[in-house]
Write a protein that holds these residues in place. Structure first.
Motif, PDB file in Angstrom:
ATOM      1  N   ARG A 138     -25.165 -24.366  15.629  1.00 37.06           N
ATOM      2  CA  ARG A 138     -24.260 -25.355  16.221  1.00 37.06           C
ATOM      3  C   ARG A 138     -24.557 -25.458  17.713  1.00 37.06           C
ATOM      4  NH1 ARG A 138     -22.782 -27.897  11.854  1.00 37.06           N
ATOM      5  NH2 ARG A 138     -21.357 -26.804  10.483  1.00 37.06           N
ATOM      6  N   SER A 169     -24.766 -26.866  21.618  1.00 40.18           N
ATOM      7  CA  SER A 169     -23.698 -27.440  22.430  1.00 40.18           C
ATOM      8  C   SER A 169     -23.694 -28.965  22.369  1.00 40.18           C
ATOM      9  CB  SER A 169     -23.823 -26.962  23.883  1.00 40.18           C
ATOM     10  OG  SER A 169     -25.116 -27.238  24.381  1.00 40.18           O
ATOM     11  N   GLN A 181     -25.651  -7.441  13.897  1.00 43.32           N
ATOM     12  CA  GLN A 181     -24.993  -8.127  14.997  1.00 43.32           C
ATOM     13  C   GLN A 181     -24.710  -7.171  16.145  1.00 43.32           C
ATOM     14  OE1 GLN A 181     -21.332  -9.305  12.751  1.00 43.32           O
ATOM     15  NE2 GLN A 181     -20.273  -8.490  14.546  1.00 43.32           N
ATOM     16  N   ASN A 220     -22.504  -7.399  20.243  1.00 40.47           N
ATOM     17  CA  ASN A 220     -21.300  -8.050  20.765  1.00 40.47           C
ATOM     18  C   ASN A 220     -21.448  -9.564  20.847  1.00 40.47           C
ATOM     19  OD1 ASN A 220     -19.717  -5.798  21.034  1.00 40.47           O
ATOM     20  ND2 ASN A 220     -20.183  -5.467  23.183  1.00 40.47           N
ATOM     21  N   SER A 221     -22.620 -10.037  21.278  1.00 44.57           N
ATOM     22  CA  SER A 221     -22.794 -11.469  21.547  1.00 44.57           C
ATOM     23  C   SER A 221     -23.895 -12.134  20.736  1.00 44.57           C
ATOM     24  CB  SER A 221     -23.103 -11.683  23.036  1.00 44.57           C
ATOM     25  OG  SER A 221     -22.112 -11.099  23.848  1.00 44.57           O
ATOM     26  N   TRP A 222     -24.672 -11.362  19.972  1.00 47.15           N
ATOM     27  CA  TRP A 222     -25.837 -11.907  19.288  1.00 47.15           C
ATOM     28  C   TRP A 222     -25.822 -11.534  17.808  1.00 47.15           C
ATOM     29  CZ3 TRP A 222     -29.926 -14.484  21.924  1.00 47.15           C
ATOM     30  CH2 TRP A 222     -29.788 -14.526  23.320  1.00 47.15           C
ATOM     31  N   MET A 270     -27.609 -16.410  19.768  1.00 50.68           N
ATOM     32  CA  MET A 270     -26.286 -16.161  20.342  1.00 50.68           C
ATOM     33  C   MET A 270     -25.198 -16.571  19.350  1.00 50.68           C
ATOM     34  SD  MET A 270     -26.668 -17.122  24.376  1.00 50.68           S
ATOM     35  CE  MET A 270     -25.228 -16.146  24.822  1.00 50.68           C
ATOM     36  N   GLN A 271     -24.187 -15.712  19.179  1.00 49.73           N
ATOM     37  CA  GLN A 271     -23.126 -15.968  18.211  1.00 49.73           C
ATOM     38  C   GLN A 271     -22.356 -17.246  18.523  1.00 49.73           C
ATOM     39  OE1 GLN A 271     -20.528 -12.609  17.529  1.00 49.73           O
ATOM     40  NE2 GLN A 271     -22.233 -11.166  17.511  1.00 49.73           N
ATOM     41  N   LYS A 272     -22.209 -17.569  19.799  1.00 50.82           N
ATOM     42  CA  LYS A 272     -21.386 -18.726  20.161  1.00 50.82           C
ATOM     43  C   LYS A 272     -22.033 -20.052  19.755  1.00 50.82           C
ATOM     44  CE  LYS A 272     -22.988 -19.153  24.973  1.00 50.82           C
ATOM     45  NZ  LYS A 272     -22.550 -19.123  26.387  1.00 50.82           N
ATOM     46  N   PHE A 273     -23.312 -20.018  19.381  1.00 51.98           N
ATOM     47  CA  PHE A 273     -23.988 -21.244  18.984  1.00 51.98           C
ATOM     48  C   PHE A 273     -24.226 -21.347  17.478  1.00 51.98           C
ATOM     49  CE2 PHE A 273     -25.639 -20.936  23.465  1.00 51.98           C
ATOM     50  CZ  PHE A 273     -24.842 -21.974  23.948  1.00 51.98           C
ATOM     51  N   SER A 316     -21.974 -21.027  13.460  1.00 54.69           N
ATOM     52  CA  SER A 316     -20.700 -20.862  12.761  1.00 54.69           C
ATOM     53  C   SER A 316     -20.975 -20.346  11.363  1.00 54.69           C
ATOM     54  CB  SER A 316     -19.917 -22.170  12.721  1.00 54.69           C
ATOM     55  OG  SER A 316     -20.657 -23.158  12.047  1.00 54.69           O
TER      56      SER A 316
END
Length: 199
Positions: A138, A140, A173, A175-177, A192-195, A197
């Motif tokens: 996902r 940005s 996994q 913390n962030s990846w 990166m986890q934030k990118f 879902s």
């Protein structure tokens, strides 16, 4: 210089622990060097003065896993070691090459690696293996992509890009990846986890 080298070595050793913990059953491959010479066995996945042995042309090698940065994690005398994966083949070679070629050189580590090492060290300390599950890229921007890197830091080299909706399998996994595998190509890297879902 010594301090930087020790930091780099420590980071690579931590990285190796995660890669080994994510490995599946070992499989056998064979040494095939372009010039028919021996293959260097190293303590960590990088060039330098870290050679602990050599494998003869055609020798069987017990491979734990191949890594996205061009190295293979192997069993070597009961210990974990590393060789360049491009010198391994799936079937035993019948004979040495007739025409020797010039050995390839190993690229030197970047001069300024301190921030990348610190970031990578922090992430690898939090690494845990997980039951595999699927995520979707996902970015940005819907028309953009997400970078897949060989280590969990934005300063690590990008090995692939994942477009919107690309499915990936999570293996571990931090913390962030996520450490993920592309089910189509088999490539393994970090995203990166934030990118992403969960599917």
């Amino acid at each position: 210089m010594t301090k930087r080298f020790l930091s780099l070595l420590a980071a690579v050793m931590i990285a190796a622990t995660l890669f080994v913990s994510c490995a599946s059953a070992d499989w056998t491959m064979y040494v095939y060097t372009d010039n028919g010479r021996t293959l260097n066995v190293r303590t960590d996945p990088m060039g330098g003065k870290n050679i602990i042995g050599r494998l003869e042309f055609g020798s069987p090698v017990s491979v734990r896993m191949t890594m996205a940065n061009g190295w293979a994690c192997i069993d070597y005398g009961g210990d974990v070691a590393y060789v360049q994966s491009r010198f391994l083949v799936s079937s035993k070679p019948s004979r040495k090459p007739v025409t020797p070629s010039t050995p390839s050189t190993v690229p030197a580590a970047p001069a300024n690696t301190t921030s990348a090492l610190n970031s990578m060290n922090a992430e690898f300390r939090t690494a845990v293996k997980v039951a595999p599950f699927t995520v979707i890229a996902r970015p940005s921007r819907a028309s953009g992509w997400v970078n897949l890197r060989w280590a969990p830091t934005t300063e690590a080299e990008r090995i692939a890009t994942c477009p919107q909706g690309k499915e990936l399998t999570v293996l571990a996994q931090t913390n962030s990846w996520y450490q993920v595998q592309d089910p189509v190509t088999g490539m393994i890297g970090f995203i990166m986890q934030k990118f992403v879902s969960r599917y």
